[in-house]
Design a protein around this motif. Structure first.
Motif, PDB file in Angstrom:
ATOM      1  N   HIS A 222      10.506   8.271  -0.997  1.00  0.00           N
ATOM      2  CA  HIS A 222      10.478   6.828  -0.747  1.00  0.00           C
ATOM      3  C   HIS A 222       9.806   6.556   0.597  1.00  0.00           C
ATOM      4  O   HIS A 222      10.048   7.270   1.574  1.00  0.00           O
ATOM      5  CB  HIS A 222      11.902   6.278  -0.747  1.00  0.00           C
ATOM      6  CG  HIS A 222      11.951   4.796  -0.811  1.00  0.00           C
ATOM      7  ND1 HIS A 222      11.692   3.998   0.290  1.00  0.00           N
ATOM      8  CD2 HIS A 222      12.200   3.964  -1.849  1.00  0.00           C
ATOM      9  CE1 HIS A 222      11.804   2.732  -0.063  1.00  0.00           C
ATOM     10  NE2 HIS A 222      12.114   2.678  -1.357  1.00  0.00           N
ATOM     11  N   PRO A 223       8.967   5.541   0.687  1.00  0.00           N
ATOM     12  CA  PRO A 223       8.281   5.225   1.949  1.00  0.00           C
ATOM     13  C   PRO A 223       9.244   4.903   3.094  1.00  0.00           C
ATOM     14  O   PRO A 223       8.884   5.033   4.255  1.00  0.00           O
ATOM     15  CB  PRO A 223       7.433   4.000   1.610  1.00  0.00           C
ATOM     16  CG  PRO A 223       7.300   3.987   0.139  1.00  0.00           C
ATOM     17  CD  PRO A 223       8.515   4.669  -0.402  1.00  0.00           C
ATOM     18  N   GLY A 224      10.478   4.524   2.782  1.00  0.00           N
ATOM     19  CA  GLY A 224      11.442   4.200   3.825  1.00  0.00           C
ATOM     20  C   GLY A 224      12.187   5.401   4.379  1.00  0.00           C
ATOM     21  O   GLY A 224      12.897   5.294   5.375  1.00  0.00           O
ATOM     22  N   ALA A 225      12.035   6.567   3.756  1.00  0.00           N
ATOM     23  CA  ALA A 225      12.732   7.774   4.229  1.00  0.00           C
ATOM     24  C   ALA A 225      12.176   8.199   5.584  1.00  0.00           C
ATOM     25  O   ALA A 225      10.987   8.051   5.856  1.00  0.00           O
ATOM     26  CB  ALA A 225      12.585   8.900   3.219  1.00  0.00           C
TER      27      ALA A 225
ATOM     28  N   LEU B 286       0.829  -1.197   0.000  1.00  0.00           N
ATOM     29  CA  LEU B 286       0.000   0.000   0.000  1.00  0.00           C
ATOM     30  C   LEU B 286       0.867   1.252   0.000  1.00  0.00           C
ATOM     31  O   LEU B 286       0.600   2.205  -0.740  1.00  0.00           O
ATOM     32  CB  LEU B 286      -0.944   0.000   1.206  1.00  0.00           C
ATOM     33  CG  LEU B 286      -1.831   1.247   1.342  1.00  0.00           C
ATOM     34  CD1 LEU B 286      -2.729   1.405   0.109  1.00  0.00           C
ATOM     35  CD2 LEU B 286      -2.670   1.166   2.609  1.00  0.00           C
ATOM     36  N   ALA B 287       1.921   1.267   0.806  1.00  0.00           N
ATOM     37  CA  ALA B 287       2.826   2.420   0.852  1.00  0.00           C
ATOM     38  C   ALA B 287       3.460   2.667  -0.506  1.00  0.00           C
ATOM     39  O   ALA B 287       3.559   3.811  -0.967  1.00  0.00           O
ATOM     40  CB  ALA B 287       3.900   2.209   1.918  1.00  0.00           C
ATOM     41  N   LEU B 288       3.900   1.625  -1.159  1.00  0.00           N
ATOM     42  CA  LEU B 288       4.508   1.767  -2.482  1.00  0.00           C
ATOM     43  C   LEU B 288       3.493   2.244  -3.510  1.00  0.00           C
ATOM     44  O   LEU B 288       3.819   3.059  -4.383  1.00  0.00           O
ATOM     45  CB  LEU B 288       5.150   0.449  -2.917  1.00  0.00           C
ATOM     46  CG  LEU B 288       6.406   0.052  -2.152  1.00  0.00           C
ATOM     47  CD1 LEU B 288       6.861  -1.352  -2.540  1.00  0.00           C
ATOM     48  CD2 LEU B 288       7.514   1.056  -2.383  1.00  0.00           C
ATOM     49  N   ALA B 289       2.271   1.750  -3.430  1.00  0.00           N
ATOM     50  CA  ALA B 289       1.225   2.180  -4.361  1.00  0.00           C
ATOM     51  C   ALA B 289       0.898   3.659  -4.163  1.00  0.00           C
ATOM     52  O   ALA B 289       0.764   4.410  -5.139  1.00  0.00           O
ATOM     53  CB  ALA B 289      -0.029   1.330  -4.176  1.00  0.00           C
TER      54      ALA B 289
ATOM     55  N   GLU C 208      15.439   6.415  -0.193  1.00  0.00           N
ATOM     56  CA  GLU C 208      15.041   5.430   0.806  1.00  0.00           C
ATOM     57  C   GLU C 208      15.708   5.588   2.167  1.00  0.00           C
ATOM     58  O   GLU C 208      15.061   5.498   3.195  1.00  0.00           O
ATOM     59  CB  GLU C 208      15.324   4.028   0.267  1.00  0.00           C
ATOM     60  CG  GLU C 208      15.013   2.918   1.250  1.00  0.00           C
ATOM     61  CD  GLU C 208      15.358   1.549   0.707  1.00  0.00           C
ATOM     62  OE1 GLU C 208      14.835   0.568   1.262  1.00  0.00           O
ATOM     63  OE2 GLU C 208      16.130   1.456  -0.259  1.00  0.00           O
ATOM     64  N   THR C 209      17.009   5.814   2.222  1.00  0.00           N
ATOM     65  CA  THR C 209      17.702   5.867   3.511  1.00  0.00           C
ATOM     66  C   THR C 209      17.949   7.297   3.972  1.00  0.00           C
ATOM     67  O   THR C 209      18.695   7.525   4.926  1.00  0.00           O
ATOM     68  CB  THR C 209      19.036   5.095   3.453  1.00  0.00           C
ATOM     69  OG1 THR C 209      19.889   5.702   2.475  1.00  0.00           O
ATOM     70  CG2 THR C 209      18.808   3.637   3.118  1.00  0.00           C
ATOM     71  N   ALA C 210      17.322   8.275   3.321  1.00  0.00           N
ATOM     72  CA  ALA C 210      17.478   9.671   3.716  1.00  0.00           C
ATOM     73  C   ALA C 210      16.829   9.917   5.074  1.00  0.00           C
ATOM     74  O   ALA C 210      15.824   9.304   5.431  1.00  0.00           O
ATOM     75  CB  ALA C 210      16.863  10.595   2.672  1.00  0.00           C
ATOM     76  N   VAL C 211      17.431  10.844   5.826  1.00  0.00           N
ATOM     77  CA  VAL C 211      16.877  11.280   7.112  1.00  0.00           C
ATOM     78  C   VAL C 211      16.766  12.794   7.046  1.00  0.00           C
ATOM     79  O   VAL C 211      17.756  13.481   6.775  1.00  0.00           O
ATOM     80  CB  VAL C 211      17.784  10.863   8.290  1.00  0.00           C
ATOM     81  CG1 VAL C 211      17.228  11.390   9.605  1.00  0.00           C
ATOM     82  CG2 VAL C 211      17.946   9.352   8.335  1.00  0.00           C
TER      83      VAL C 211
END
Length: 143
Positions: A20-23, A3-6, A41-44
């Motif tokens: 990116h959902p992982g940020a 769902l997050a990716l969609a 993705e790995t950004a903070v």
């Protein structure tokens, strides 16, 4: 995760913003005009950060671990600024429009250019609060 990716895919398509959902995004972040903003993705991104349009927090490589930038609290990233790889931008710093950051920046500094260089240190204000990209930095500017 699906769902997050969609949702991310649809937002990117409609609004031209790719986060990116992982940020990890802090509180009070401002995406001013948002168009073209890319956050990997790995950004903070710390609290009270202001990102103007076309800012990229891009990665380096495809390996595991931290591949994207870490942005401290209260930072102002000018229009079109690119932060590439696992760089750290210290709290309360400004990155000028169109600058390319490829190495760490200290807290409370101003960096401009390609590649970005620190041109001023120990700025006292929190740049994200006044959004002034020129005051006390460019000599004798007039609007």
């Amino acid at each position: 995760v699906a769902l997050a990716l969609a949702l991310q895919s649809r937002v990117s398509q409609v609004l031209h913003v790719d986060i990116h959902p992982g940020a990890m995004i802090g509180r009070g972040v401002l995406l001013d005009h948002a168009t073209g903003v890319v956050i990997g993705e790995t950004a903070v991104v710390g609290d009270n950060v202001s990102l103007l349009h076309h800012v990229s927090l891009g990665g380096s490589g495809t390996g595991s671990g931290i591949r994207h930038p870490t942005v401290g609290h209260g930072v102002l990233l000018g229009a079109g600024a690119s932060l590439l790889g696992p760089v750290v931008v210290g709290a309360g710093s400004k990155v000028g429009a169109g600058s390319v950051v490829v190495s760490d920046l200290p807290s409370h500094s101003v960096a401009v250019g390609v590649p970005a260089r620190v041109v001023k240190r120990n700025i006292c204000s929190e740049p994200c609060g006044d959004m002034d990209q020129c005051y006390d930095f460019l000599p004798d500017y007039q609007i």
